[in-house]
Design a protein around this motif. Sequence first.
Motif, PDB file in Angstrom:
ATOM      1  N   TYR A 139      29.414  63.841  52.997  1.00 41.93           N
ATOM      2  CA  TYR A 139      28.468  64.931  53.257  1.00 41.93           C
ATOM      3  C   TYR A 139      27.346  64.449  54.170  1.00 41.93           C
ATOM      4  CZ  TYR A 139      24.541  68.079  52.430  1.00 41.93           C
ATOM      5  OH  TYR A 139      23.468  68.912  52.600  1.00 41.93           O
ATOM      6  N   PHE A 140      26.781  63.297  53.834  1.00 45.77           N
ATOM      7  CA  PHE A 140      25.661  62.823  54.645  1.00 45.77           C
ATOM      8  C   PHE A 140      26.128  62.356  56.022  1.00 45.77           C
ATOM      9  CE2 PHE A 140      23.616  62.621  50.453  1.00 45.77           C
ATOM     10  CZ  PHE A 140      22.463  63.306  50.758  1.00 45.77           C
ATOM     11  N   GLY A 143      26.779  65.657  57.973  1.00 43.79           N
ATOM     12  CA  GLY A 143      25.567  66.444  58.193  1.00 43.79           C
ATOM     13  C   GLY A 143      24.585  65.767  59.125  1.00 43.79           C
ATOM     14  N   ARG A 144      24.457  64.449  59.020  1.00 44.25           N
ATOM     15  CA  ARG A 144      23.437  63.768  59.807  1.00 44.25           C
ATOM     16  C   ARG A 144      23.924  63.412  61.209  1.00 44.25           C
ATOM     17  NH1 ARG A 144      20.437  62.500  62.646  1.00 44.25           N
ATOM     18  NH2 ARG A 144      18.720  61.018  62.665  1.00 44.25           N
ATOM     19  N   GLN A 151      25.720  70.824  59.828  1.00 41.87           N
ATOM     20  CA  GLN A 151      25.194  71.038  58.469  1.00 41.87           C
ATOM     21  C   GLN A 151      26.039  72.032  57.697  1.00 41.87           C
ATOM     22  OE1 GLN A 151      21.107  71.683  57.611  1.00 41.87           O
ATOM     23  NE2 GLN A 151      20.490  70.698  59.508  1.00 41.87           N
ATOM     24  N   LEU A 155      28.170  71.260  54.344  1.00 40.16           N
ATOM     25  CA  LEU A 155      27.944  72.027  53.120  1.00 40.16           C
ATOM     26  C   LEU A 155      29.248  72.602  52.593  1.00 40.16           C
ATOM     27  CD1 LEU A 155      25.516  73.255  51.429  1.00 40.16           C
ATOM     28  CD2 LEU A 155      25.933  75.316  52.722  1.00 40.16           C
ATOM     29  N   PHE A 158      31.408  69.910  51.088  1.00 39.55           N
ATOM     30  CA  PHE A 158      30.938  69.375  49.813  1.00 39.55           C
ATOM     31  C   PHE A 158      31.211  70.373  48.679  1.00 39.55           C
ATOM     32  CE2 PHE A 158      27.164  66.667  48.077  1.00 39.55           C
ATOM     33  CZ  PHE A 158      27.938  66.287  47.022  1.00 39.55           C
ATOM     34  N   VAL A 159      30.822  71.627  48.890  1.00 38.75           N
ATOM     35  CA  VAL A 159      30.961  72.609  47.808  1.00 38.75           C
ATOM     36  C   VAL A 159      32.440  72.850  47.494  1.00 38.75           C
ATOM     37  CG1 VAL A 159      30.538  74.980  47.132  1.00 38.75           C
ATOM     38  CG2 VAL A 159      28.760  73.713  48.321  1.00 38.75           C
ATOM     39  N   LEU A 162      33.958  69.801  45.855  1.00 34.98           N
ATOM     40  CA  LEU A 162      33.416  69.564  44.511  1.00 34.98           C
ATOM     41  C   LEU A 162      34.072  70.518  43.518  1.00 34.98           C
ATOM     42  CD1 LEU A 162      31.250  67.981  42.812  1.00 34.98           C
ATOM     43  CD2 LEU A 162      29.981  70.102  42.863  1.00 34.98           C
TER      44      LEU A 162
ATOM     45  N   ILE B 361      16.430  64.287  45.635  1.00 33.99           N
ATOM     46  CA  ILE B 361      17.884  64.413  45.835  1.00 33.99           C
ATOM     47  C   ILE B 361      18.624  63.874  44.610  1.00 33.99           C
ATOM     48  CG2 ILE B 361      19.832  63.582  47.194  1.00 33.99           C
ATOM     49  CD1 ILE B 361      18.034  63.610  49.624  1.00 33.99           C
ATOM     50  N   LEU B 406      25.728  73.481  43.465  1.00 34.52           N
ATOM     51  CA  LEU B 406      25.587  72.476  44.523  1.00 34.52           C
ATOM     52  C   LEU B 406      25.092  73.131  45.803  1.00 34.52           C
ATOM     53  CD1 LEU B 406      26.080  69.568  45.460  1.00 34.52           C
ATOM     54  CD2 LEU B 406      28.332  70.269  46.168  1.00 34.52           C
ATOM     55  N   PHE B 407      25.558  74.354  46.048  1.00 29.18           N
ATOM     56  CA  PHE B 407      25.213  75.035  47.292  1.00 29.18           C
ATOM     57  C   PHE B 407      23.702  75.164  47.451  1.00 29.18           C
ATOM     58  CE2 PHE B 407      24.115  79.048  49.347  1.00 29.18           C
ATOM     59  CZ  PHE B 407      24.608  78.811  50.620  1.00 29.18           C
ATOM     60  N   LEU B 410      21.842  71.907  47.918  1.00 26.16           N
ATOM     61  CA  LEU B 410      22.012  71.376  49.272  1.00 26.16           C
ATOM     62  C   LEU B 410      21.194  72.170  50.289  1.00 26.16           C
ATOM     63  CD1 LEU B 410      25.770  70.392  49.507  1.00 26.16           C
ATOM     64  CD2 LEU B 410      23.797  69.003  48.968  1.00 26.16           C
ATOM     65  N   VAL B 413      18.329  69.979  50.162  1.00 25.08           N
ATOM     66  CA  VAL B 413      18.645  68.607  50.580  1.00 25.08           C
ATOM     67  C   VAL B 413      19.017  68.572  52.060  1.00 25.08           C
ATOM     68  CG1 VAL B 413      20.265  66.716  50.267  1.00 25.08           C
ATOM     69  CG2 VAL B 413      19.394  67.929  48.283  1.00 25.08           C
ATOM     70  N   GLY B 414      19.846  69.513  52.503  1.00 24.81           N
ATOM     71  CA  GLY B 414      20.317  69.515  53.893  1.00 24.81           C
ATOM     72  C   GLY B 414      19.174  69.475  54.889  1.00 24.81           C
ATOM     73  N   PRO B 415      18.293  70.490  54.914  1.00 22.56           N
ATOM     74  CA  PRO B 415      17.178  70.459  55.855  1.00 22.56           C
ATOM     75  C   PRO B 415      16.282  69.236  55.634  1.00 22.56           C
ATOM     76  CG  PRO B 415      17.397  72.634  54.916  1.00 22.56           C
ATOM     77  CD  PRO B 415      18.350  71.754  54.169  1.00 22.56           C
ATOM     78  N   VAL B 417      17.038  66.283  54.789  1.00 25.85           N
ATOM     79  CA  VAL B 417      17.598  65.047  55.340  1.00 25.85           C
ATOM     80  C   VAL B 417      17.929  65.194  56.817  1.00 25.85           C
ATOM     81  CG1 VAL B 417      19.495  63.410  55.146  1.00 25.85           C
ATOM     82  CG2 VAL B 417      18.507  64.386  53.104  1.00 25.85           C
ATOM     83  N   PHE B 418      18.475  66.349  57.192  1.00 27.77           N
ATOM     84  CA  PHE B 418      18.967  66.488  58.564  1.00 27.77           C
ATOM     85  C   PHE B 418      17.954  67.149  59.493  1.00 27.77           C
ATOM     86  CE2 PHE B 418      22.936  67.304  55.902  1.00 27.77           C
ATOM     87  CZ  PHE B 418      23.195  65.960  55.780  1.00 27.77           C
ATOM     88  N   GLY B 419      16.891  67.739  58.930  1.00 26.45           N
ATOM     89  CA  GLY B 419      15.969  68.521  59.738  1.00 26.45           C
ATOM     90  C   GLY B 419      15.079  67.662  60.624  1.00 26.45           C
TER      91      GLY B 419
END
Lengths: 491, 464
Positions: A139-140, A143-144, A151, A155, A158-159, A162, B361, B406-407, B410, B413-415, B417-419
């Motif tokens: 995921y990371f 996303g990164r 992103q 997402l 991952f969802v 999971l 997180i 989880l959605f 995230l 978490v998403g923004p 970490v990635f923002g």
Amino acid sequence: MLTFAVLVPLFAALLLAFVPVGHAAARAIATGAAALALLALVVTWIGGGEGFRAVAEVPWIPELGIAWRVGVDGMSLALALMSALLFAVTTAWPMEDLPDARAYYAWMAFLAGVSIGLFVTLDLIVFYVFFDLGLVGMYFLIGRWGHGEAQHAALKFFVYTLAGSLLILIGIIALALNMPELTFDMRAMIGSPPLAAAGMVPGLVFLAFVVGFGIKTPVFPVHTWLPPAHVNAPGPASALLAGVLLKMGAYGLIRIPLQMMPETFARWALPLAILGVVSILWGSVVAFAQDNLKRRIAYTSVNHMGYTVLGIAVAGSALGSETARELALTGAVVEMIAHGLITGALFLIAGAVWQRTQDYHLPNFGGLAGPAPRLAGVATLAAFASLGLPGLAGFVAELHIFVGAFGVYPWLAAIGLLGIVITAALFLGMLRQMFFGVTPPERAGFADLTGLELGLLAVLLALVVLIGLWPAWLLGLVDAGGILPLAGAEG
Amino acid sequence: MPIGDLAPELGVLFTALAVLLLAMILPQRRHGWCAILAIAGLAVAAILAHAMAGETRLTFSGTFAIDGATAWARLLILGVTASCAALAPRWFTTDRRHGEFYAMLLLSALGAMAMAGAADLMQLVMGVLLSSVTGYVLAAYHRDWEISLEAGMKYFLMGALANGLLVIGAVLVTGMAGSTDYRQLSGSIPDDPLTLTGLVLIVTGLFFKLGAVPGHAWVPDVAEGAPVPAAAFLTVVPKIAGAVALYRLISLAPGVQTLSLLVALVAALTMTLGNLSALWQEDLRRLIGWSSVSQTGYALMAVAVAGRTPQALPALLAFMGVYAVANIVAFAAVAELRGRTARNDWAGLIRVRPGIVCALILAFLSFVGIPPLAGFLGKFALFTATLDAELGWLVVVAIANTALSLFYYLRIVGPGVFGVAPESGIATLGGMARGTLWTALALLLAASVTWRVLWSALPGTILP
């Protein structure tokens, strides 16, 4: 030794997370860790042995029958070796202009430890732990360091996966509760399969496993997370996703439903085989229609994993001769190894193309054989291997699977063969579009592969050729007969 | 009277009084000392509670149960209250009534402890009321901020209704069964519609404390509007006490299948509603509030299988304990960033405040139950217990919800970490709040390693 192979990359990840080092040093540490893990696995391999070997056990929660148990048989050792090699190659793969390089390599090393751990553990809960941690790492990474809709793709990945892994968790708990004594030891469950009786509950547990592992593998119709994840991931992450993470699904399908619930598996083998054939056809037809280089390769993964699922289903069908089933299982495992190496290489090639052009749209390419002969060479070899040209690894795998399948489900096998034809067409079409014809003006200064890139790809492809020409060593290592007897005994 | 049996409760009570007096004596700027005093008092109470941990008996004419469940609930409540007190000093620096906050917090904790140990319907009502009345004040502590007032008002209105139902239920059951004493009720609850109505009303009152459907609507408002230390307290402590009280009550009537089924249905509804409502939240505190509703739903799974599997009570306590710690981590992260709560404000924050974002997180992943974090082990225990009791459908609902949850985690978490990193420096609270964040995080991480010790120490049975 196996614990060492798992912990070294994890320690490297921890080190990279906290110690500030430069790009080059981070890459060296992560690659070195993967290489050390590979070395440890090779030592285990040389040690030899029958059945589960290099076994070690440390208690974690004895009250619940959970422990750190490691050990490998031929199948998991082969997969762990392939994973470690692929990690070493993809981590060493040069990434220019990488932001947060240290974090990138930390996640790569983390994922290496987790993936190897998944293949070498003998405890279902530890298996589940690694299964989920693999999702977190990927995921990371997507996303990164992905591009485009990274992103969103991360997402979805991952969802979706999971949800699958939670189904697996239910199945695992149901299996353990039905053991005479609560335990999550794989050997105990393989030795005396729980839930052997016919009825609703075993069927539902089996369904949970098939859907859970099916999402990960992925099998039609639960494959839709895969293309966006692949397209938007950075090249090396795609290679790992296809090469290692997808194998977790197929490996789980063999290890848990096939080995731990052989009777239920036999009852449901035909639907599973049909799913495999649908995946073969669907993957190849949809891949054929893609104009995006990476999306095309991604859908061939669905196609190739379809072969694997067909092989697994045939192996667990308890029909036909034992030889046929053994052949099919051998083919399925070899397909996993071959697909890991070949598709890993293909995605690295796609990553190289992206680094040079920031583009995956096939019609925007053409005539690259002129400016980039090395790229054209390795891409052609990898594509031929993927479409199953005799003398390369894919052929060995598919031959075994289809010979086995003809012995059990001849009609399905015949339909599945169509997939090979379509795959051949789509790879040849891809090669033609990229490397022959007229070079578009914007591709004029296209740079060929560097020596390092070529060297790394050569390692993967050399193995592909080796398996194609002389598969005996791998077949001996996999030892499908050692996996099957329990499943076959009921036939 | 065996006064020593209530030593931890009395410790909390006397500390609350002492804090109140100290707050009157000290000038406002020195009210931080009240926090120190409160934490010291809580520590003494915890030591007393720990010393009594091995005992199993009823005390005070059978109105109060001293058993493993009470011991764990006491320790958890005391620990969580102490960490909430530690979050508060810098948060309330400018608040004129700073010192009194701790007194209110301690009294609320006392109510929760009384609720958890209640072995008598009257005692239960008393505990619920004390915990509720103080809770309303805590929720509305920022008198000048209308969102906080709204939270307090909503909490109060819902609480008044729920507590009213609880009292009516207690009256009905007492009238029909002829006793308020759990020992006499145990196994001899008449199986007629009126008693059943009474039981359902009592259970509904406890659902309010737990933040379960239909008494859930206050949770997101309180999480968003209450001062962060109070929000951390109110989303956990009444829940721990309510869960133990509900478990005790359900165990009284093992023959009444309707109640177990009701709890199972409420569990499914609560987790689903909490998760669906959390999906598109733009406010982090509100999101944690809704996720806290869904966590209640998971916990109720263990109550629904009470008496049908030996693992039900350990699973409930284990899950609640892990949830409490992770929740403290999440709220401490928010407090440390001075209540930073809009989703957009968290974008790219990992580059500026990596530690705090990583802590958040990890707390979220623990909520989801990603192994090997302790949240996974808690959920694993829940799922095992529920599958063991052959309530497979409930587990399927729970895993669908887990994937769903989880959605929205995230989405933060998403923004984060990635923002893109924010330009200016980010102010933090520091002091004891920061200490609480790291301590709670360390506890959360240590729990997976020491799980074996914790798990084997959990009680299997409950009084009476």
